[in-house]
Design an enzyme around this catalytic site. Sequence first.
Site, PDB file in Angstrom:
ATOM      1  N   ASP A  12       0.739  -1.207   0.129  1.00  0.00           N
ATOM      2  CA  ASP A  12       0.011   0.100  -0.089  1.00  0.00           C
ATOM      3  C   ASP A  12       0.901   1.283   0.010  1.00  0.00           C
ATOM      4  O   ASP A  12       2.181   1.190  -0.240  1.00  0.00           O
ATOM      5  CB  ASP A  12      -0.992   0.134   1.067  1.00  0.00           C
ATOM      6  CG  ASP A  12      -0.329   0.315   2.555  1.00  0.00           C
ATOM      7  OD1 ASP A  12       1.072   0.270   2.560  1.00  0.00           O
ATOM      8  OD2 ASP A  12      -1.015   0.116   3.485  1.00  0.00           O
ATOM      9  N   CYS A  69       2.802  -3.440   3.984  1.00  0.00           N
ATOM     10  CA  CYS A  69       1.834  -2.322   4.546  1.00  0.00           C
ATOM     11  C   CYS A  69       2.552  -1.770   5.886  1.00  0.00           C
ATOM     12  O   CYS A  69       3.677  -2.061   5.922  1.00  0.00           O
ATOM     13  CB  CYS A  69       0.399  -2.648   4.616  1.00  0.00           C
ATOM     14  SG  CYS A  69      -0.037  -3.878   5.897  1.00  0.00           S
ATOM     15  N   GLY A  70       1.725  -0.981   6.433  1.00  0.00           N
ATOM     16  CA  GLY A  70       2.441  -0.306   7.371  1.00  0.00           C
ATOM     17  C   GLY A  70       2.842  -1.234   8.716  1.00  0.00           C
ATOM     18  O   GLY A  70       3.814  -1.123   9.150  1.00  0.00           O
ATOM     19  N   THR A  71       2.028  -2.156   8.879  1.00  0.00           N
ATOM     20  CA  THR A  71       2.352  -3.341  10.006  1.00  0.00           C
ATOM     21  C   THR A  71       2.351  -4.634   9.392  1.00  0.00           C
ATOM     22  O   THR A  71       2.886  -5.642  10.016  1.00  0.00           O
ATOM     23  CB  THR A  71       1.084  -3.373  10.841  1.00  0.00           C
ATOM     24  OG1 THR A  71      -0.014  -4.044  10.322  1.00  0.00           O
ATOM     25  CG2 THR A  71       0.669  -2.267  11.748  1.00  0.00           C
ATOM     26  N   GLY A  72       1.880  -4.828   8.026  1.00  0.00           N
ATOM     27  CA  GLY A  72       2.162  -6.129   7.246  1.00  0.00           C
ATOM     28  C   GLY A  72       0.982  -6.917   7.639  1.00  0.00           C
ATOM     29  O   GLY A  72       0.803  -8.046   6.942  1.00  0.00           O
ATOM     30  N   GLY A  74      -2.512  -6.153   7.857  1.00  0.00           N
ATOM     31  CA  GLY A  74      -3.692  -6.464   6.973  1.00  0.00           C
ATOM     32  C   GLY A  74      -3.502  -6.828   5.622  1.00  0.00           C
ATOM     33  O   GLY A  74      -4.500  -7.692   5.131  1.00  0.00           O
ATOM     34  N   HIS A 102       8.829 -24.937   7.819  1.00  0.00           N
ATOM     35  CA  HIS A 102       7.760 -25.564   8.327  1.00  0.00           C
ATOM     36  C   HIS A 102       6.489 -25.631   7.670  1.00  0.00           C
ATOM     37  O   HIS A 102       5.496 -26.355   7.909  1.00  0.00           O
ATOM     38  CB  HIS A 102       7.653 -25.375   9.823  1.00  0.00           C
ATOM     39  CG  HIS A 102       8.867 -25.975  10.710  1.00  0.00           C
ATOM     40  ND1 HIS A 102       8.997 -25.926  11.869  1.00  0.00           N
ATOM     41  CD2 HIS A 102      10.085 -26.355  10.382  1.00  0.00           C
ATOM     42  CE1 HIS A 102      10.266 -26.353  12.201  1.00  0.00           C
ATOM     43  NE2 HIS A 102      10.879 -26.718  11.452  1.00  0.00           N
ATOM     44  N   ASN A 103       6.198 -24.171   7.137  1.00  0.00           N
ATOM     45  CA  ASN A 103       4.816 -24.095   6.728  1.00  0.00           C
ATOM     46  C   ASN A 103       4.747 -24.000   5.136  1.00  0.00           C
ATOM     47  O   ASN A 103       3.653 -23.753   4.596  1.00  0.00           O
ATOM     48  CB  ASN A 103       4.141 -22.649   7.455  1.00  0.00           C
ATOM     49  CG  ASN A 103       4.537 -22.725   8.750  1.00  0.00           C
ATOM     50  OD1 ASN A 103       4.978 -21.969   9.464  1.00  0.00           O
ATOM     51  ND2 ASN A 103       3.706 -23.611   9.478  1.00  0.00           N
ATOM     52  N   ARG A 113       6.271  -0.162   8.995  1.00  0.00           N
ATOM     53  CA  ARG A 113       6.430   0.854  10.105  1.00  0.00           C
ATOM     54  C   ARG A 113       7.058   0.042  11.353  1.00  0.00           C
ATOM     55  O   ARG A 113       6.924   0.594  12.365  1.00  0.00           O
ATOM     56  CB  ARG A 113       5.068   1.639  10.458  1.00  0.00           C
ATOM     57  CG  ARG A 113       4.726   2.464   9.537  1.00  0.00           C
ATOM     58  CD  ARG A 113       3.158   2.981   9.544  1.00  0.00           C
ATOM     59  NE  ARG A 113       2.931   3.819   8.469  1.00  0.00           N
ATOM     60  CZ  ARG A 113       1.644   4.214   8.194  1.00  0.00           C
ATOM     61  NH1 ARG A 113       0.705   3.497   9.027  1.00  0.00           N
ATOM     62  NH2 ARG A 113       1.374   5.053   7.157  1.00  0.00           N
ATOM     63  N   ARG A 136       6.892 -34.510   8.363  1.00  0.00           N
ATOM     64  CA  ARG A 136       5.697 -34.289   9.399  1.00  0.00           C
ATOM     65  C   ARG A 136       5.138 -32.803   9.031  1.00  0.00           C
ATOM     66  O   ARG A 136       3.957 -32.761   9.214  1.00  0.00           O
ATOM     67  CB  ARG A 136       6.273 -34.551  10.737  1.00  0.00           C
ATOM     68  CG  ARG A 136       7.081 -33.195  11.268  1.00  0.00           C
ATOM     69  CD  ARG A 136       7.472 -33.313  12.811  1.00  0.00           C
ATOM     70  NE  ARG A 136       7.915 -32.288  13.474  1.00  0.00           N
ATOM     71  CZ  ARG A 136       9.154 -32.088  13.461  1.00  0.00           C
ATOM     72  NH1 ARG A 136       9.908 -32.641  12.634  1.00  0.00           N
ATOM     73  NH2 ARG A 136       9.702 -30.830  13.980  1.00  0.00           N
ATOM     74  N   HIS A 137       5.789 -32.107   8.667  1.00  0.00           N
ATOM     75  CA  HIS A 137       5.578 -30.685   8.129  1.00  0.00           C
ATOM     76  C   HIS A 137       4.481 -30.670   6.950  1.00  0.00           C
ATOM     77  O   HIS A 137       3.547 -29.775   6.790  1.00  0.00           O
ATOM     78  CB  HIS A 137       6.624 -29.625   7.984  1.00  0.00           C
ATOM     79  CG  HIS A 137       7.528 -29.471   9.103  1.00  0.00           C
ATOM     80  ND1 HIS A 137       7.019 -29.216  10.413  1.00  0.00           N
ATOM     81  CD2 HIS A 137       8.881 -29.753   9.157  1.00  0.00           C
ATOM     82  CE1 HIS A 137       8.021 -29.141  11.101  1.00  0.00           C
ATOM     83  NE2 HIS A 137       9.222 -29.845  10.386  1.00  0.00           N
ATOM     84  N   ARG A 140       0.880 -31.241   8.032  1.00  0.00           N
ATOM     85  CA  ARG A 140       0.486 -30.079   8.658  1.00  0.00           C
ATOM     86  C   ARG A 140      -0.170 -28.930   7.511  1.00  0.00           C
ATOM     87  O   ARG A 140      -1.193 -28.484   7.748  1.00  0.00           O
ATOM     88  CB  ARG A 140       1.221 -29.459   9.652  1.00  0.00           C
ATOM     89  CG  ARG A 140       1.573 -30.180  10.795  1.00  0.00           C
ATOM     90  CD  ARG A 140       2.586 -30.036  11.922  1.00  0.00           C
ATOM     91  NE  ARG A 140       2.608 -31.067  12.830  1.00  0.00           N
ATOM     92  CZ  ARG A 140       3.865 -31.282  13.496  1.00  0.00           C
ATOM     93  NH1 ARG A 140       4.911 -30.410  13.569  1.00  0.00           N
ATOM     94  NH2 ARG A 140       3.804 -32.082  14.371  1.00  0.00           N
TER      95      ARG A 140
END
Length: 149
Positions: A12, A69-72, A74, A102-103, A113, A136-137, A140
């Site tokens: 953004d 974005c500002g915080t990541g 949203g 792992h993900n 920010r 195992r990951h 998941r």
Amino acid sequence: MTASNRIVLSSDHAAIQLRQAIAAHVAAQGWVVVDIGPATPESTPYPKHGEAAARLVASGDCRFGIIFCGTGQGIMMAANKVKGIRCGVCADTFSARMIRQHNDANMLSLGARVVGEGLALDIVDAFLTAEFEGGRHATRVEMIEALEG
């Protein structure tokens, strides 16, 4: 050109400068950067930018996405609404490495920010150099994918 060397970046208005710094950094590492903006600082809603980047990753056009974005937070929430996307917000290198190992995360979100440019570069490097460990990951990750319906 294949998706394996393509990475999409989007943000953004709050994160244009950091996005551009990351774009130059990953391009110097050999990635083909698909920077979908924005280019000007007028206020723009992060959900549309998160979705647009996520669709390029989910379609296979790009291997990874990095969004800002500002915080990541949203923009990450918006990206994760797209089927096939596993995006995490990271403010440290350990988390960035773990969301890949792992993900099997295919997108990274950063808060302009929250983290400075130097740390952001390190986080991106940790994310892009980590490999999914499987095992195992993988089970998941399959459970996460099953939640998409």
